[in-house]
Scaffold this motif. Sequence first.
Motif, short mmCIF file in Angstrom:
data_model
loop_
_atom_site.label_atom_id
_atom_site.label_comp_id
_atom_site.label_asym_id
_atom_site.label_seq_id
_atom_site.Cartn_x
_atom_site.Cartn_y
_atom_site.Cartn_z
N ASN A 23 0.85 -1.19 0.00
CA ASN A 23 0.00 0.00 0.00
C ASN A 23 0.88 1.24 0.00
N TYR A 131 -25.45 -7.14 4.31
CA TYR A 131 -25.94 -6.80 2.96
C TYR A 131 -27.00 -7.82 2.51
N ALA A 283 -6.54 -2.23 5.48
CA ALA A 283 -7.55 -1.43 4.76
C ALA A 283 -8.40 -0.64 5.76
N TYR A 284 -8.77 -1.26 6.89
CA TYR A 284 -9.56 -0.54 7.88
C TYR A 284 -8.72 0.48 8.66
N ILE A 305 -18.98 1.46 8.46
CA ILE A 305 -18.01 2.20 7.66
C ILE A 305 -18.31 2.02 6.17
N ALA A 306 -18.49 3.15 5.46
CA ALA A 306 -18.78 3.10 4.03
C ALA A 306 -17.59 2.49 3.29
N PRO A 307 -17.88 1.65 2.26
CA PRO A 307 -16.81 0.97 1.54
C PRO A 307 -15.72 1.92 1.02
N SER A 308 -16.09 3.10 0.56
CA SER A 308 -15.10 4.00 -0.04
C SER A 308 -14.00 4.43 0.93
N LEU A 310 -12.22 2.59 2.63
CA LEU A 310 -11.14 1.59 2.63
C LEU A 310 -10.12 1.82 1.51
N SER A 311 -10.48 2.64 0.55
CA SER A 311 -9.66 2.79 -0.66
C SER A 311 -8.82 4.07 -0.61
N LEU A 318 -13.38 6.22 -8.00
CA LEU A 318 -14.11 4.98 -7.72
C LEU A 318 -15.38 4.88 -8.56
N ARG A 319 -16.11 5.99 -8.68
CA ARG A 319 -17.34 5.95 -9.50
C ARG A 319 -17.00 5.62 -10.95
N ALA A 320 -15.91 6.21 -11.46
CA ALA A 320 -15.56 5.98 -12.87
C ALA A 320 -15.07 4.56 -13.11
N LEU A 322 -15.37 1.64 -10.90
CA LEU A 322 -15.97 0.45 -10.27
C LEU A 322 -17.47 0.31 -10.44
N LEU A 323 -18.17 1.42 -10.71
CA LEU A 323 -19.63 1.30 -10.81
C LEU A 323 -20.05 0.70 -12.15
#
Lengths: 323, 323
Positions: A23, A131, A283-284, A305-308, A310-311, A318-320, A322-323
């Motif tokens: 990382n 989920y 990651a956390y 914790i929202a997934p984003s 972690l990145s 991320l939107r561009a 992974l979505l």
Amino acid sequence: MMNVAIIGYGNLGRGVERSIKQNSDMNLVGVFSRRQPADVQTDGAKVFVMEDVLKMKDQIDVCILCGGSATDLPEQTPALTADFNTVDSFDTHALIPEHFTKVDRVAKENQTVSVISSGWDPGLFSLNRLYAQSVLPKGETTTFWGKGVSQGHSDALRRIPGVLDGTQYTIPNEGIITRLKAGEKLTLTTRDKHFRQCFVVVAEGADKEQIASTITTMPNYFADYDTEVNFISQEELNAQHKTMPHGGTVLHTGTTHENSHQVIEYSLHLDSNPEFTASVLVAYARACVKLAQEGKFGAHTVLDIAPSYLSPKSGAELRAELL
Amino acid sequence: MMNVAIIGYGNLGRGVERSIKQNSDMNLVGVFSRRQPADVQTDGAKVFVMEDVLKMKDQIDVCILCGGSATDLPEQTPALTADFNTVDSFDTHALIPEHFTKVDRVAKENQTVSVISSGWDPGLFSLNRLYAQSVLPKGETTTFWGKGVSQGHSDALRRIPGVLDGTQYTIPNEGIITRLKAGEKLTLTTRDKHFRQCFVVVAEGADKEQIASTITTMPNYFADYDTEVNFISQEELNAQHKTMPHGGTVLHTGTTHENSHQVIEYSLHLDSNPEFTASVLVAYARACVKLAQEGKFGAHTVLDIAPSYLSPKSGAELRAELL
């Protein structure tokens, strides 16, 4: 760059050291150990005595706690959260609510953030249960573990008189998984879900028959399972059964209408359980530092914790991608 | 209770109606349609004309938009977000950033919340890519779709002269999935990952050979794949190929150290694609209302929303039951 400290250096701490190298936004300040620094062989990280961590407070953004849940973390997480943002893998399921309350109070009093009980179970498995149950409320979640080494069961083998060493594998019943996925409604006992497979090294002249019987009838550990006992040499155990693979499956089967059967399956196949758990903690740790920067003080779990977080990437990236 | 409105009533809208019945904290205000209410046959929900939605603003906590991504949602989501909290399943991947920006501006100006692009891909698959890549940054993510019906490819079949009806299944290459899980590094072409299987009904006297060739050489849709074409009767198509199964797998393979191969696998096996997508939208409608109550106005995606927002249960309940 995030500056990370590793607290405790066993298999998990070593895994965290390896993960941090993957990382590029993280800098490892060092390993803090109760052992003498000269006795701790890292993959290159500096080693300090545990007491020094407070002196280096200004240089540390987050501490990743790599001790055990039995005695280390119940003390260390609240204590260190008074001065640091912290991440732990506290996994005594029944005591998590109490641990959360204790750490949350310390974190709020001291304006720090602690992410407790991360890893894969509790951790990634927990959030997949959440989920799945939220999306398919009319359904059933079943967790299968393995094939993998259970440290607790391996330890139980080694405590039997006459046993010199041993490794225990937990093995899920694949036939049951297939039937659940096909939509069958099953009422499952403990014995239905998993097998236990033991590889045992015994002292010369030990009574193998009695040892096998002690294992298969041991309450809490083996009595409720179909258990296979294999006697092997120390050499074979060392050669074949000293790695730490693990994994498992969270299976959720639900219905959305009369004939609409829907299955959500999350599976891990891990060559190294401690290295994977360590990668989740790292990651956390990133999420922990971001939460602290936003002033979201207190204890958090993977569920909050929202997934984003972690990145290392931005929301737009991320939107561009992974979505 | 959350008061929910359904905007548009095709397969997805019907799925949302069914899902709301499974969630005891939700009340369905009604369906709003561009068709005449008498022409819309629901499973019991009241039907209103689209124009009435603004008159009923006080009775609606969130609108679930069930139109299509090609023409409905690019107009409807920004328009309705001016007055309502909204959830959509906008799935034109390349245009999601632009849609986000447009909806985000409207939501912030009007103090509403919009959750865009929820569902399973984009949606649950996206967040599994994010979790996996964050935990194992040294790794590769591959997405497989199917076995399932692709509406776009089925439509493409039906546009061919001489074709009366048709269904197209996308089928993942299971052999490739097995090899990736075993740790092989593969450079995959489009053709390697999926097959396409077509069931086609043709007009009497149509030239089957030419239709088959038109299908298998059709650019963008079939030319880059191994495609199987089966000519069947309308009766057989109706009996065997009119349900909407789908699913797929997000496979992430990574390494944490030299010989430590780690696999994260997320799979869906769905009897009804629209009912499952609808169930995801309903869970994110709950999150949408909570975000609005907290004043977190603007556009959000599944990547930005903590898992606990999807559940009707409290944080303490979730920690006790799921961690």
